[in-house]
Scaffold this active site. Structure first.
Site: not given
Ligand code: FES
Length: 212
Positions: A37, A39, A64, A108
């Site tokens: 993603c 991130d 996120c 994540c």
């Protein structure tokens, strides 16, 4: 009740994250990014050199809600553990401590765990504690350059196609970066490259050249 499938624990850690911020003078640190993603998360640790216990852990996140919540939980989990214990924390444990994450957000927790492990690895490299002394290769150097970002574009040096050349001879590394020497972030990029490469156990010198 949130509209989204986050547990109460995730929401609590997202709204009131623990251990947030840049640590001054950390003993080990990392910046890692997720290919899934884009991130990023930075992890910092303070280590007691006698006992090898992580006395403090902090993080910064550019990601996120799950990224922030996992940064919060992973630093909580790491504090008070020895380096060897903290290395065993895996993403399933981090996710379980958060009351579960939606499957699409599993990466994540993988990212946060990767951040912690890389910060530990950074500490071990700086202190000559690396047990498995695998000889450094150009591939390994290239891999590490994926964690050096050009703040102007947000892309790492490899994805941004800024690595023109890497040579490695007898522990002496030369990296040619495709950017002008007076690039506004040249010094930051230089420092980041040095930080990622110079602590490898068999690296004797790192020369970084900017060419446009
Ligand atoms: Fe990428 Fe969460 S969506 S870290």
């Amino acid at each position: 009740m949130s509209k989204f499938p986050y547990s109460e624990t995730v929401l609590e850690h997202f709204r009131h994250p623990h251990n947030v911020g840049k640590m001054e003078d950390p003993d080990g640190e990392s910046v890692v990014g997720s290919p899934a993603c884009g991130d990023m998360v930075a992890v910092y640790i303070k280590v007691n050199a006698e006992t090898m216990v992580i006395e403090n852990a902090m993080f910064e996140s550019y990601g996120c809600a799950s990224n922030i919540a996992t940064g919060s939980i992973i630093t909580d989990l790491a504090k008070g553990k020895t380096l060897d214990e903290a290395k065993k924390i895996d993403w399933k444990q981090a996710s379980a401590a958060l009351g579960g994450l939606p499957p699409i957000k599993a990466h994540c927790s993988v990212l946060a765990v990767d951040g912690l492990r890389t910060a530990i690895q950074n500490y071990e490299e700086k202190h000559g504690l690396v047990k498995e002394k695998v000889p450094t290769t150009v591939e390994e150097i290239n891999k590490r350059l994926k964690y050096v970002f050009n703040p102007l574009t947000g892309l790492d040096l490899v994805r941004g196609k800024l690595v023109r050349d890497i040579t490695l001879v007898d522990g002496h590394v030369k990296i040619v970066v495709d950017l002008p020497p007076d690039h506004i972030f040249a010094n930051n990029i230089r420092e980041e490259i040095d930080e990622k490469i110079s602590h490898l156990w068999d690296i004797k010198s790192v020369e970084i050249q900017f060419i446009s």
